[in-house]
Design a protein around this motif. Structure first.
Motif, PDB file in Angstrom:
ATOM      1  N   LYS A  19       0.825  -1.211   0.000  1.00  0.00           N
ATOM      2  CA  LYS A  19       0.000   0.000   0.000  1.00  0.00           C
ATOM      3  C   LYS A  19       0.858   1.260   0.000  1.00  0.00           C
ATOM      4  CE  LYS A  19      -4.030  -2.051   0.934  1.00  0.00           C
ATOM      5  NZ  LYS A  19      -5.176  -2.018   0.131  1.00  0.00           N
ATOM      6  N   TYR A  20       2.063   1.162   0.563  1.00  0.00           N
ATOM      7  CA  TYR A  20       2.893   2.351   0.746  1.00  0.00           C
ATOM      8  C   TYR A  20       4.321   2.089   0.298  1.00  0.00           C
ATOM      9  CZ  TYR A  20      -0.974   3.512   3.808  1.00  0.00           C
ATOM     10  OH  TYR A  20      -2.210   3.748   4.310  1.00  0.00           O
ATOM     11  N   LEU A  21       4.940   3.120  -0.199  1.00  0.00           N
ATOM     12  CA  LEU A  21       6.357   3.116  -0.519  1.00  0.00           C
ATOM     13  C   LEU A  21       7.011   4.146   0.391  1.00  0.00           C
ATOM     14  CD1 LEU A  21       8.803   2.345  -2.258  1.00  0.00           C
ATOM     15  CD2 LEU A  21       8.089   4.118  -3.852  1.00  0.00           C
ATOM     16  N   VAL A  22       7.889   3.698   1.286  1.00  0.00           N
ATOM     17  CA  VAL A  22       8.547   4.584   2.243  1.00  0.00           C
ATOM     18  C   VAL A  22       9.945   4.893   1.712  1.00  0.00           C
ATOM     19  CG1 VAL A  22       9.322   4.852   4.623  1.00  0.00           C
ATOM     20  CG2 VAL A  22       7.244   3.554   4.135  1.00  0.00           C
ATOM     21  N   LEU A  23      10.211   6.176   1.514  1.00  0.00           N
ATOM     22  CA  LEU A  23      11.492   6.628   0.974  1.00  0.00           C
ATOM     23  C   LEU A  23      12.289   7.320   2.062  1.00  0.00           C
ATOM     24  CD1 LEU A  23      10.132   8.248  -2.288  1.00  0.00           C
ATOM     25  CD2 LEU A  23      11.089   5.968  -2.036  1.00  0.00           C
ATOM     26  N   ASP A  24      13.596   7.119   2.063  1.00  0.00           N
ATOM     27  CA  ASP A  24      14.489   7.783   3.013  1.00  0.00           C
ATOM     28  C   ASP A  24      15.616   8.418   2.219  1.00  0.00           C
ATOM     29  OD1 ASP A  24      15.832   8.562   5.347  1.00  0.00           O
ATOM     30  OD2 ASP A  24      16.993   6.710   5.370  1.00  0.00           O
ATOM     31  N   GLY A  25      15.835   9.693   2.462  1.00  0.00           N
ATOM     32  CA  GLY A  25      16.897  10.371   1.736  1.00  0.00           C
ATOM     33  C   GLY A  25      17.004  11.816   2.171  1.00  0.00           C
ATOM     34  N   LYS A  26      17.679  12.593   1.365  1.00  0.00           N
ATOM     35  CA  LYS A  26      17.858  14.010   1.647  1.00  0.00           C
ATOM     36  C   LYS A  26      16.575  14.769   1.322  1.00  0.00           C
ATOM     37  CE  LYS A  26      22.776  14.112   1.050  1.00  0.00           C
ATOM     38  NZ  LYS A  26      23.873  15.005   0.813  1.00  0.00           N
ATOM     39  N   ALA A  27      16.469  15.957   1.881  1.00  0.00           N
ATOM     40  CA  ALA A  27      15.297  16.795   1.618  1.00  0.00           C
ATOM     41  C   ALA A  27      15.253  17.197   0.145  1.00  0.00           C
ATOM     42  CB  ALA A  27      15.349  18.041   2.495  1.00  0.00           C
ATOM     43  N   MET A  28      14.032  17.382  -0.370  1.00  0.00           N
ATOM     44  CA  MET A  28      13.884  17.771  -1.764  1.00  0.00           C
ATOM     45  C   MET A  28      14.368  19.189  -1.976  1.00  0.00           C
ATOM     46  SD  MET A  28      10.329  16.112  -3.036  1.00  0.00           S
ATOM     47  CE  MET A  28      10.663  16.603  -4.706  1.00  0.00           C
ATOM     48  N   ARG A  29      14.971  19.397  -3.124  1.00  0.00           N
ATOM     49  CA  ARG A  29      15.421  20.724  -3.537  1.00  0.00           C
ATOM     50  C   ARG A  29      15.266  20.808  -5.043  1.00  0.00           C
ATOM     51  NH1 ARG A  29      21.207  23.622  -2.337  1.00  0.00           N
ATOM     52  NH2 ARG A  29      20.654  25.567  -3.377  1.00  0.00           N
ATOM     53  N   TYR A  30      14.536  21.802  -5.506  1.00  0.00           N
ATOM     54  CA  TYR A  30      14.257  21.961  -6.934  1.00  0.00           C
ATOM     55  C   TYR A  30      13.585  20.705  -7.507  1.00  0.00           C
ATOM     56  CZ  TYR A  30      17.507  25.812  -6.336  1.00  0.00           C
ATOM     57  OH  TYR A  30      18.141  26.934  -5.881  1.00  0.00           O
ATOM     58  N   ARG A  31      12.634  20.154  -6.744  1.00  0.00           N
ATOM     59  CA  ARG A  31      11.841  18.983  -7.129  1.00  0.00           C
ATOM     60  C   ARG A  31      12.682  17.731  -7.332  1.00  0.00           C
ATOM     61  NH1 ARG A  31       8.404  20.449 -12.051  1.00  0.00           N
ATOM     62  NH2 ARG A  31      10.363  21.301 -12.737  1.00  0.00           N
ATOM     63  N   LYS A  32      13.854  17.659  -6.717  1.00  0.00           N
ATOM     64  CA  LYS A  32      14.714  16.491  -6.811  1.00  0.00           C
ATOM     65  C   LYS A  32      15.239  16.135  -5.429  1.00  0.00           C
ATOM     66  CE  LYS A  32      16.346  17.361 -11.463  1.00  0.00           C
ATOM     67  NZ  LYS A  32      17.509  17.513 -12.318  1.00  0.00           N
ATOM     68  N   ALA A  33      15.497  14.852  -5.216  1.00  0.00           N
ATOM     69  CA  ALA A  33      16.090  14.398  -3.959  1.00  0.00           C
ATOM     70  C   ALA A  33      16.831  13.091  -4.205  1.00  0.00           C
ATOM     71  CB  ALA A  33      15.013  14.185  -2.897  1.00  0.00           C
ATOM     72  N   ARG A  34      17.895  12.883  -3.470  1.00  0.00           N
ATOM     73  CA  ARG A  34      18.638  11.632  -3.569  1.00  0.00           C
ATOM     74  C   ARG A  34      18.064  10.663  -2.541  1.00  0.00           C
ATOM     75  NH1 ARG A  34      23.462   9.951  -5.874  1.00  0.00           N
ATOM     76  NH2 ARG A  34      23.599  12.044  -6.679  1.00  0.00           N
ATOM     77  N   ILE A  35      17.549   9.536  -3.019  1.00  0.00           N
ATOM     78  CA  ILE A  35      16.948   8.523  -2.157  1.00  0.00           C
ATOM     79  C   ILE A  35      18.028   7.517  -1.770  1.00  0.00           C
ATOM     80  CG2 ILE A  35      15.180   6.733  -1.987  1.00  0.00           C
ATOM     81  CD1 ILE A  35      14.124   9.622  -2.257  1.00  0.00           C
ATOM     82  N   ARG A  36      18.193   7.315  -0.457  1.00  0.00           N
ATOM     83  CA  ARG A  36      19.198   6.366   0.032  1.00  0.00           C
ATOM     84  C   ARG A  36      18.619   4.973   0.225  1.00  0.00           C
ATOM     85  NH1 ARG A  36      21.341   9.671   5.053  1.00  0.00           N
ATOM     86  NH2 ARG A  36      19.114   9.936   5.161  1.00  0.00           N
ATOM     87  N   HIS A  37      17.403   4.907   0.762  1.00  0.00           N
ATOM     88  CA  HIS A  37      16.758   3.623   1.041  1.00  0.00           C
ATOM     89  C   HIS A  37      15.284   3.711   0.674  1.00  0.00           C
ATOM     90  CE1 HIS A  37      20.254   2.500   3.448  1.00  0.00           C
ATOM     91  NE2 HIS A  37      20.165   3.682   4.026  1.00  0.00           N
TER      92      HIS A  37
END
Length: 52
Positions: A19-37
């Protein structure tokens, strides 16, 4: 995600097993973010994820 796992994951998403996708990463900036896990969840408790 490994390309050979994508087909199985998509089938499980379509079948409603996840039901859910949980993303962990840096805060978004300019509609982009680096997802770590990432992980797929069947239920989600919002108390585990404080707003920050």
């Amino acid at each position: 995600m490994a390309i050979d796992a994508l087909d199985s994951v998509m089938r499980m998403l379509l079948a409603g097993r996840f039901k859910y996708l949980v993303l962990d990463g840096k805060a978004m900036r300019y509609r982009k973010a680096r997802i770590r896990h990432y992980r797929f969840e069947t239920k989600l408790d919002l108390a585990d994820y404080p707003d920050e």
